[in-house]
Design a protein around this motif. Structure first.
Motif, mmCIF file in Angstrom:
data_model
loop_
_atom_site.group_PDB
_atom_site.id
_atom_site.type_symbol
_atom_site.label_atom_id
_atom_site.label_comp_id
_atom_site.label_asym_id
_atom_site.label_seq_id
_atom_site.Cartn_x
_atom_site.Cartn_y
_atom_site.Cartn_z
ATOM 1 N N LEU A 1 51.122 24.596 -14.654
ATOM 2 C CA LEU A 1 50.990 25.170 -13.317
ATOM 3 C C LEU A 1 49.694 24.685 -12.678
ATOM 4 C CD1 LEU A 1 51.749 28.271 -15.181
ATOM 5 C CD2 LEU A 1 53.069 28.038 -13.097
ATOM 6 N N ASP A 2 49.809 24.007 -11.553
ATOM 7 C CA ASP A 2 48.610 23.495 -10.875
ATOM 8 C C ASP A 2 48.281 24.355 -9.662
ATOM 9 O OD1 ASP A 2 46.477 22.082 -10.023
ATOM 10 O OD2 ASP A 2 47.526 20.188 -9.707
ATOM 11 N N GLU A 3 47.351 25.257 -9.842
ATOM 12 C CA GLU A 3 46.937 26.181 -8.773
ATOM 13 C C GLU A 3 48.136 26.702 -7.988
ATOM 14 O OE1 GLU A 3 43.422 25.413 -6.746
ATOM 15 O OE2 GLU A 3 42.821 23.731 -8.001
ATOM 16 N N PRO A 4 49.090 27.315 -8.665
ATOM 17 C CA PRO A 4 50.327 27.679 -7.970
ATOM 18 C C PRO A 4 50.129 28.813 -6.973
ATOM 19 C CG PRO A 4 50.341 28.592 -10.171
ATOM 20 C CD PRO A 4 49.103 27.753 -10.069
ATOM 21 N N LYS B 1 40.668 18.896 -13.534
ATOM 22 C CA LYS B 1 41.737 19.794 -13.990
ATOM 23 C C LYS B 1 43.109 19.183 -13.737
ATOM 24 C CE LYS B 1 40.424 23.085 -11.151
ATOM 25 N NZ LYS B 1 39.250 22.528 -10.456
ATOM 26 N N THR B 2 43.327 18.786 -12.486
ATOM 27 C CA THR B 2 44.628 18.213 -12.131
ATOM 28 C C THR B 2 44.872 16.928 -12.913
ATOM 29 O OG1 THR B 2 44.532 19.172 -9.930
ATOM 30 C CG2 THR B 2 46.000 17.309 -10.216
ATOM 31 N N THR B 3 43.846 16.104 -13.027
ATOM 32 C CA THR B 3 43.975 14.848 -13.774
ATOM 33 C C THR B 3 44.443 15.125 -15.199
ATOM 34 O OG1 THR B 3 42.207 13.923 -12.426
ATOM 35 C CG2 THR B 3 42.721 12.781 -14.471
ATOM 36 N N PHE C 1 53.870 22.414 -8.885
ATOM 37 C CA PHE C 1 52.829 21.699 -8.160
ATOM 38 C C PHE C 1 52.151 22.615 -7.165
ATOM 39 C CE2 PHE C 1 55.682 18.570 -9.756
ATOM 40 C CZ PHE C 1 54.928 17.431 -9.964
ATOM 41 N N GLN C 2 50.901 22.266 -6.870
ATOM 42 C CA GLN C 2 50.136 23.057 -5.906
ATOM 43 C C GLN C 2 50.845 23.103 -4.554
ATOM 44 O OE1 GLN C 2 46.063 21.939 -5.701
ATOM 45 N NE2 GLN C 2 45.585 23.383 -4.095
ATOM 46 N N SER C 3 51.484 21.992 -4.180
ATOM 47 C CA SER C 3 52.190 21.930 -2.897
ATOM 48 C C SER C 3 53.665 22.304 -3.064
ATOM 49 C CB SER C 3 52.087 20.524 -2.328
ATOM 50 O OG SER C 3 52.536 19.585 -3.283
#
Ligand SMILES: Nc1ncnc2c1ncn2[C@@H]1O[C@H](COP(=O)(O)OP(=O)(O)OP(=O)(O)O)[C@@H](O)[C@H]1O
Ligand SMILES: [Mg+2]
Lengths: 290, 372
Positions: free
Chosen positions: B175-178, B60-62, B99-101
């Motif tokens: 949005l990456d796992e926000p 997913k992130t890739t 980003f997730q972070s």
């Protein structure tokens, strides 16, 4: 929340403190005997008078200080030392920064290999490395020949300030790289990526994000290299060929050659004052960065 | 239950029917010898919010990073609004990423963080100030404009990250796992907030998550990913009601598995008993999936309900969980779960007694055996 942690919390610092004192005692003693006392002695000598033949006359006099601060030769020497050290620090920074940034981003065994490569110069003594540079930069050395080969006239590289500059810069680079790396902790690759997705070109992201975030590392590296540059005397002595006069070489000459210990002590205290000023500047920079 | 409610909300909103905006054609990514994304094709419509849903490590992130330009795809083409952007540098793509972070700039204040993208676009100072103010008001953080990120809670940082990405009005929001670092209550609030911001601004969005409730409740369509390929792409309702594979069925919502056979005449048999199902059935050994809450349970002595599939079994246990009773029933060699809403006077049969499990033909999902 109950009495149990309160009791152990009450006991712990006591035991902890005793252990801490016990652990700190040896280094504190070594510091007092090996560092504080000699410094105190230096300070005292700087107010004594030198006698012919290397003796020290135990009288209280300001003669060393007034003579030193009134002599244009010594003022020039101080300025020389400070500016050469600042210049060397700047060169070391410019050359080390990209290396440190690359190392910070590398990973796995490649990173380990490169780190060893960076540290390895520290495994040989500065004397050996200085002689290495003399061989490289000497009149018939590879650098001069290469410049001649290109049909240009090489500038004098050895036994003058140029040689000192080149040699000191290279010798201090490992320290600079390690200090930079230690200060790069806040640099998260995701943050750079965030800047790029927000429309920052690589240069803008460097200016606005990478540089500010690596500033603590830069400050640390510069402090370390400046202090090391001011106090190094082997490289200026050997590569300057007796024609480059800096504080550290002068201290050496006064203490070992002329045997004027009070003057050498005065110069040493002066070096300490310069270090103090560098530290003050460093903490001011750090405060501004936060 | 969550899933059902989420789907009801989704059905009420309807999906945007705009033209394709973001298109990935046969995109592939190989890291060294590791083929993380063999070949992936999908398109996202303008104004649509699409979820990438899948287990950890499925790519997913890739995929998101390839869309953002942070990773160069090994193969394939990515286009936005018909324009090929496969090799466009990141900073020219006009995408907002959360980003997730969070990846906030630690040396800048909240307001400076949000202003960054506008400054990169060389907007006038007055305009920047106005927009930053509006963006911070939108995420209810106006009062914290002067704080540094490290003095904010996780939820506040997340909202700053969102404001920072939205303020530039990007063509696509990634949005990456926000929401993965937030507590349950804040997560619910942020879901609603993100969705309404996205719908208000009509922005095309890709939302990476491994939380099915998030995907079902927030997004117009869902890409269920597995091992770097698309397992199914459809609306939350399609994904839930007509899962393309047993993997999708068990990843989105819970499900029971039964083994059966489809004989040459096209009849489905489980434990030798005929079972009705809708649509064309694959011949041979099959896996039959039925969701636990679509099944009902009664004592074997009762008449099996007419028009429903029914199978005999033995009740092996029952757990009371408030508004639900979860009963486990042994059928042949297998064990299934049946969920029933509790009523005041509905006693379950005794554990160990013979029972009949029943469900509608439409709730029978049939897949060829061995197609995991
Ligand atoms: N830079 C890289 N080098 C090598 N392998 C990588 C790299 N980045 C990701 N991978 C691998 O690619 C696969 C997919 O990773 P990805 O981060 O896209 O997963 P994901 O679906 O986002 O998972 P999660 O839900 O855990 O975030 C993983 O197996 C991962 O190990
Ligand atoms: Mg991920």
């Amino acid at each position: 929340m109950t009495a149990v942690p309160a009791v152990s919390a009450g006991r712990r610092p006591m035991g902890g403190q005793q252990v801490a004192v016990a652990l700190l005692l040896p280094i504190a003693l070594i510091n007092v005997v090996g560092f504080m006392l000699p410094i105190f002695n230096l300070a005292r000598y700087s107010f004594n008078r030198a006698t012919v033949g290397g003796g020290i006359e135990n009288v209280l006099t300001l003669q060393n200080w007034t003579g030193l601060l009134g002599d244009p030769f010594y003022l020039q020497l101080i300025l020389n030392s400070v500016f050469v050290s600042l210049g060397v620090t700047l060169c070391a920074l410019i050359l080390s920064y990209p290396i440190a940034l690359y190392l910070h981003r590398a990973s796995g065994s490649w990173r380990t290999f490169l780190t060893v490569l960076v540290i390895s110069p520290l495994l040989t003594s500065a004397v050996v490395r200085t002689y290495g540079w003399i061989a490289i930069l000497a009149e018939e050395g590879p650098v001069v020949s290469a410049i001649r080969g290109m049909g240009l006239t090489p500038p004098p590289l050895m036994f003058n300030i140029n040689g000192v500059f080149i040699g000191l810069t290279e010798i201090l680079m490992p320290y600079m790289i390690l200090a930079l790396l230690a200060g790069f902790g806040r640099l998260d690759p995701r943050v750079e990526e965030a800047a790029r997705t927000l429309g920052a070109t690589p240069w803008q992201s460097f200016r606005r994000v990478i540089l500010p975030l690596t500033a603590p590392g830069i400050a640390l590296g510069c402090l370390l290299c400046f202090v090391l540059a001011v106090s190094s005397f082997i490289t200026p002595k050997l590569m300057g060929g007796g024609r480059v006069f800096l504080l550290a070489t002068e201290i050496y000459d006064q203490a070992i050659v002329t045997l004027n210990w009070p003057l050498a002590s005065t110069l040493s205290i002066l070096v300490l004052v310069i270090f103090g000023a560098a530290l003050v500047a460093y903490s001011a920079v750090l405060k501004r960065l936060d | 239950m969550m899933v059902e409610r989420a789907m009801a909300a989704e059905a009420a909103l309807g999906t945007p029917e705009g033209p394709d905006h973001l298109v990935l054609s046969e995109v592939g990514m190989t890291f060294g010898t590791l083929d993380v994304i063999p070949s992936l094709s999908l398109s996202v419509r303008r104004g649509e919010m699409v979820a990438f849903l899948g287990p950890s490590g499925c790519g997913k992130t890739t995929t998101l990073r390839m869309i953002a330009g942070l990773l160069d795809p090994t193969r394939g083409r990515i286009s936005v609004g018909g324009r090929d952007i496969t090799h466009l540098p990141v900073h020219d793509r006009d995408m907002g990423m959360v980003f997730q972070s969070y990846a906030l700039f630690p040396h800048m204040t909240v307001a400076q963080n949000v202003a960054f993208g506008l400054e990169m676009r060389r907007m006038a100072k007055v305009e920047i100030r106005a927009r930053v103010e509006r963006a911070l008001a939108m995420v209810q953080l106006g009062h914290l404009a002067g704080r540094k990120p490290k003095a904010l809670s996780g939820g506040q940082q997340q909202r700053v990250a969102l404001a920072r990405a939205l303020v530039v009005e990007p063509s696509i929001l990634l949005l990456d796992e926000p929401l993965s670092n937030l507590d349950a209550k804040l997560r619910d609030e942020m879901r609603v907030q993100i969705r309404s911001l996205q719908q208000q601004s009509g922005i095309t969005a890709v939302f990476v998550t491994h939380d099915q409730v998030e995907a079902l409740s927030m997004c117009d369509r869902i890409v269920v990913m597995r091992g770097g390929h698309v397992e199914q792409y459809g609306t939350p309702n399609e994904i839930y009601e007509r899962p393309a594979t047993p993997f999708v069925a068990s990843f989105v919502g819970r499900t029971n598995r039964l083994s059966g056979r489809v004989d040459p005449s096209g009849r489905l048999l489980i434990e030798g008993r005929p079972v009705a199902a809708e649509g064309r059935l694959p011949e041979g050994a099959v896996e039959v999936l039925v969701r636990p809450h679509r099944m009902s349970l009664r004592a074997a002595s009762e008449e099996p309900p007419a028009g429903l599939n029914s199978l005999p079994g033995v009740l092996t246990g029952a757990t009371f969980v408030g508004d639900l009773i979860q009963a486990t029933v042994r059928i042949g060699a297998g064990e299934i779960t049946v969920e029933q809403l509790t009523r005041r006077r509905s006693g379950l049969p005794e554990p160990g007694s013979a029972v009949t499990v029943a469900w509608e033909a439409g709730d029978t999902m049939v897949y060829p055996e061995g197609r995991a």
